[in-house]
Design a protein around this motif. Structure first.
Motif, PDB file in Angstrom:
ATOM      1  N   SER A   1       0.819  -1.222   0.000  1.00  0.00           N
ATOM      2  CA  SER A   1       0.000   0.000   0.000  1.00  0.00           C
ATOM      3  C   SER A   1       0.849   1.267   0.000  1.00  0.00           C
ATOM      4  O   SER A   1       0.337   2.348  -0.287  1.00  0.00           O
ATOM      5  N   GLY A   2       2.123   1.131   0.351  1.00  0.00           N
ATOM      6  CA  GLY A   2       2.993   2.306   0.388  1.00  0.00           C
ATOM      7  C   GLY A   2       3.177   2.870   1.785  1.00  0.00           C
ATOM      8  O   GLY A   2       4.019   3.730   2.019  1.00  0.00           O
ATOM      9  N   LEU A   3       2.380   2.370   2.734  1.00  0.00           N
ATOM     10  CA  LEU A   3       2.455   2.873   4.106  1.00  0.00           C
ATOM     11  C   LEU A   3       3.858   2.735   4.689  1.00  0.00           C
ATOM     12  O   LEU A   3       4.288   3.542   5.509  1.00  0.00           O
ATOM     13  N   ILE A   4       4.567   1.714   4.252  1.00  0.00           N
ATOM     14  CA  ILE A   4       5.916   1.481   4.784  1.00  0.00           C
ATOM     15  C   ILE A   4       6.834   2.659   4.459  1.00  0.00           C
ATOM     16  O   ILE A   4       7.730   2.980   5.237  1.00  0.00           O
ATOM     17  N   ASN A   5       6.584   3.328   3.315  1.00  0.00           N
ATOM     18  CA  ASN A   5       7.414   4.489   2.963  1.00  0.00           C
ATOM     19  C   ASN A   5       7.183   5.622   3.964  1.00  0.00           C
ATOM     20  O   ASN A   5       8.113   6.320   4.361  1.00  0.00           O
ATOM     21  N   ASP A   6       5.900   5.792   4.379  1.00  0.00           N
ATOM     22  CA  ASP A   6       5.601   6.819   5.388  1.00  0.00           C
ATOM     23  C   ASP A   6       6.234   6.440   6.723  1.00  0.00           C
ATOM     24  O   ASP A   6       6.783   7.286   7.431  1.00  0.00           O
ATOM     25  N   MET A   7       6.160   5.145   7.064  1.00  0.00           N
ATOM     26  CA  MET A   7       6.761   4.684   8.320  1.00  0.00           C
ATOM     27  C   MET A   7       8.269   4.915   8.288  1.00  0.00           C
ATOM     28  O   MET A   7       8.875   5.318   9.284  1.00  0.00           O
TER      29      MET A   7
ATOM     30  N   PRO B   1       4.540   7.063  -3.317  1.00  0.00           N
ATOM     31  CA  PRO B   1       3.935   7.314  -2.003  1.00  0.00           C
ATOM     32  C   PRO B   1       2.509   6.731  -1.942  1.00  0.00           C
ATOM     33  O   PRO B   1       1.890   6.466  -2.979  1.00  0.00           O
ATOM     34  N   THR B   2       2.013   6.569  -0.721  1.00  0.00           N
ATOM     35  CA  THR B   2       0.700   5.945  -0.513  1.00  0.00           C
ATOM     36  C   THR B   2      -0.407   6.625  -1.322  1.00  0.00           C
ATOM     37  O   THR B   2      -1.206   5.956  -1.960  1.00  0.00           O
ATOM     38  N   HIS B   3      -0.439   7.976  -1.280  1.00  0.00           N
ATOM     39  CA  HIS B   3      -1.569   8.664  -1.920  1.00  0.00           C
ATOM     40  C   HIS B   3      -1.607   8.421  -3.418  1.00  0.00           C
ATOM     41  O   HIS B   3      -2.682   8.320  -4.019  1.00  0.00           O
ATOM     42  N   GLN B   4      -0.414   8.268  -4.025  1.00  0.00           N
ATOM     43  CA  GLN B   4      -0.367   7.994  -5.467  1.00  0.00           C
ATOM     44  C   GLN B   4      -0.915   6.591  -5.759  1.00  0.00           C
ATOM     45  O   GLN B   4      -1.620   6.362  -6.736  1.00  0.00           O
ATOM     46  N   ARG B   5      -0.612   5.661  -4.845  1.00  0.00           N
ATOM     47  CA  ARG B   5      -1.119   4.292  -5.028  1.00  0.00           C
ATOM     48  C   ARG B   5      -2.635   4.258  -4.850  1.00  0.00           C
ATOM     49  O   ARG B   5      -3.338   3.554  -5.560  1.00  0.00           O
ATOM     50  N   VAL B   6      -3.145   5.032  -3.853  1.00  0.00           N
ATOM     51  CA  VAL B   6      -4.595   5.080  -3.637  1.00  0.00           C
ATOM     52  C   VAL B   6      -5.272   5.615  -4.898  1.00  0.00           C
ATOM     53  O   VAL B   6      -6.284   5.070  -5.362  1.00  0.00           O
TER      54      VAL B   6
ATOM     55  N   THR C   1       9.934   7.191   6.591  1.00  0.00           N
ATOM     56  CA  THR C   1      10.231   8.618   6.739  1.00  0.00           C
ATOM     57  C   THR C   1      10.109   9.038   8.199  1.00  0.00           C
ATOM     58  O   THR C   1      10.974   9.724   8.742  1.00  0.00           O
ATOM     59  N   GLN C   2       9.008   8.593   8.845  1.00  0.00           N
ATOM     60  CA  GLN C   2       8.792   8.959  10.259  1.00  0.00           C
ATOM     61  C   GLN C   2       9.896   8.401  11.142  1.00  0.00           C
ATOM     62  O   GLN C   2      10.416   9.104  12.014  1.00  0.00           O
TER      63      GLN C   2
ATOM     64  N   GLY D   1      14.729   9.375  14.485  1.00  0.00           N
ATOM     65  CA  GLY D   1      15.969   8.677  14.828  1.00  0.00           C
ATOM     66  C   GLY D   1      15.718   7.263  15.314  1.00  0.00           C
ATOM     67  O   GLY D   1      16.495   6.701  16.087  1.00  0.00           O
ATOM     68  N   LYS D   2      14.566   6.684  14.890  1.00  0.00           N
ATOM     69  CA  LYS D   2      14.255   5.301  15.295  1.00  0.00           C
ATOM     70  C   LYS D   2      14.930   4.329  14.339  1.00  0.00           C
ATOM     71  O   LYS D   2      15.682   4.724  13.450  1.00  0.00           O
ATOM     72  N   GLU D   3      14.595   3.040  14.493  1.00  0.00           N
ATOM     73  CA  GLU D   3      15.238   2.015  13.676  1.00  0.00           C
ATOM     74  C   GLU D   3      14.993   2.251  12.174  1.00  0.00           C
ATOM     75  O   GLU D   3      13.930   2.721  11.774  1.00  0.00           O
ATOM     76  N   ARG D   4      16.002   1.936  11.400  1.00  0.00           N
ATOM     77  CA  ARG D   4      15.949   2.149   9.961  1.00  0.00           C
ATOM     78  C   ARG D   4      15.091   1.057   9.308  1.00  0.00           C
ATOM     79  O   ARG D   4      15.210  -0.108   9.656  1.00  0.00           O
TER      80      ARG D   4
END
Ligand SMILES: Nc1ncnc2c1ncn2[C@@H]1O[C@H](COP(=O)(O)OP(=O)(O)OP(=O)(O)O)[C@@H](O)[C@H]1O
Ligand SMILES: [Mg+2]
Length: 262
Positions: free
Chosen positions: A48-54, A83-88, A56-57, A62-65
């Protein structure tokens, strides 16, 4: 419609998905069966692309890569960096585990909110279509969503996903917490989505029993690896799948007449 090749996801150094290959043809219902932590949510988040947002966040905080490798071809294009919105926009819609509904709003309002990208007229037409596929929701239109039963809420979540007019619908554990009867009803609704709205579906689930009879093809996901693929009936008749997913709930051989409960 979808070809996934050698898809790998790492959370820091931990492998969550280990080189998956998976194909989905237009109009299919494809099941991915796997137990806790198998990688189901990670797979759907990656599609879904959500992983790309995760990612970035996580980078910002500075959390795990999070690293993603491989190819996801959707209708011929590699979308792995989209990105997610483009996939939606291109019709890939995710209905998450315990999909959020707005409990204080009515069923009808929830459906309208879910169609927020559409014009008023499109929403009206889509509502007619949605109630045709989910007739049980029709008489509940004015009821507060928070007052629906678990199964009805899950139906509403599916109907909300339909309001976004998906071509490829990704369902993350839509049967979680439902009674066997409601699980069957939700699976029947998934079949209606395919038959009447032409939606292609990937459904990730722990509960194999209600899922396998309905799917066109399925995969078994274990520790981030796809270990088995076949038609629904091939999966049902495979001794490994039987042992892993049906073993504890089948009628014991020494007690003839005992019915499996689920
Ligand atoms: N954000 C994250 N950070 C670190 N590790 C993660 C993250 N998300 C998932 N994982 C790990 O990746 C693996 C797969 O998790 P995932 O949530 O995809 O499994 P699942 O099949 O959806 O499980 P469940 O049935 O419990 O929902 C697990 O080992 C999990 O601990
Ligand atoms: Mg999950």
């Amino acid at each position: 419609m979808l070809e996934v090749e050698n898809l790998m996801v790492f959370f820091e150094n931990a492998l969550a998905l280990g080189g998956l290959n998976l194909t989905v043809k237009q109009g299919e219902i494809v099941g991915v069966v796997g137990s806790n932590s198998a990688g189901k949510t990670t797979l759907l988040n990656t599609l879904s692309g959500l992983i790309n947002d995760m990612r970035t966040q996580a980078g910002r905080r500075g959390k795990e890569r999070i690293s993603v490798y491989g190819q996801i071809r959707y209708k011929g294009e590699d979308i792995i960096d989209w990105p997610t919105h483009q996939r939606v926009k291109q019709g890939i819609v995710l209905s998450r585990e315990r999909h959020p509904i707005f409990p204080e709003s009515s069923v009808l309002e929830n459906l309208k909110i879910a169609g927020y990208r559409r014009s008023k007229r499109e929403i009206r037409d889509q509502l007619t279509e949605t109630f045709r596929i989910f007739p049980t929701l029709h008489p509940l239109g004015k009821r507060k969503a928070g007052f629906l039963s678990g199964g009805e809420q899950q139906m509403l979540a599916l109907a909300m996903a339909l309001m976004a007019r998906p071509s490829l619908l990704l369902l993350d554990e839509p049967l979680l917490g439902l009674s066997p009867l409601m699980q069957t009803a939700v699976m029947a609704a998934v079949v209606h989505l395919k038959q009447f709205a032409g939606v292609t579906v990937i459904i990730c689930e722990q509960y194999a029993r209600p899922v396998l009879p309905v799917i066109d093809r399925g995969y078994v996901l274990e520790n981030g690896m796809l270990t088995f693929s076949g038609t629904g009936s091939e999966l049902i008749s495979s001794p490994e799948i039987n042992a892993a997913y049906f073993g504890s709930i089948q009628a014991p051989a020494d007690r003839p007449g005992t019915q499996g409960t689920v």
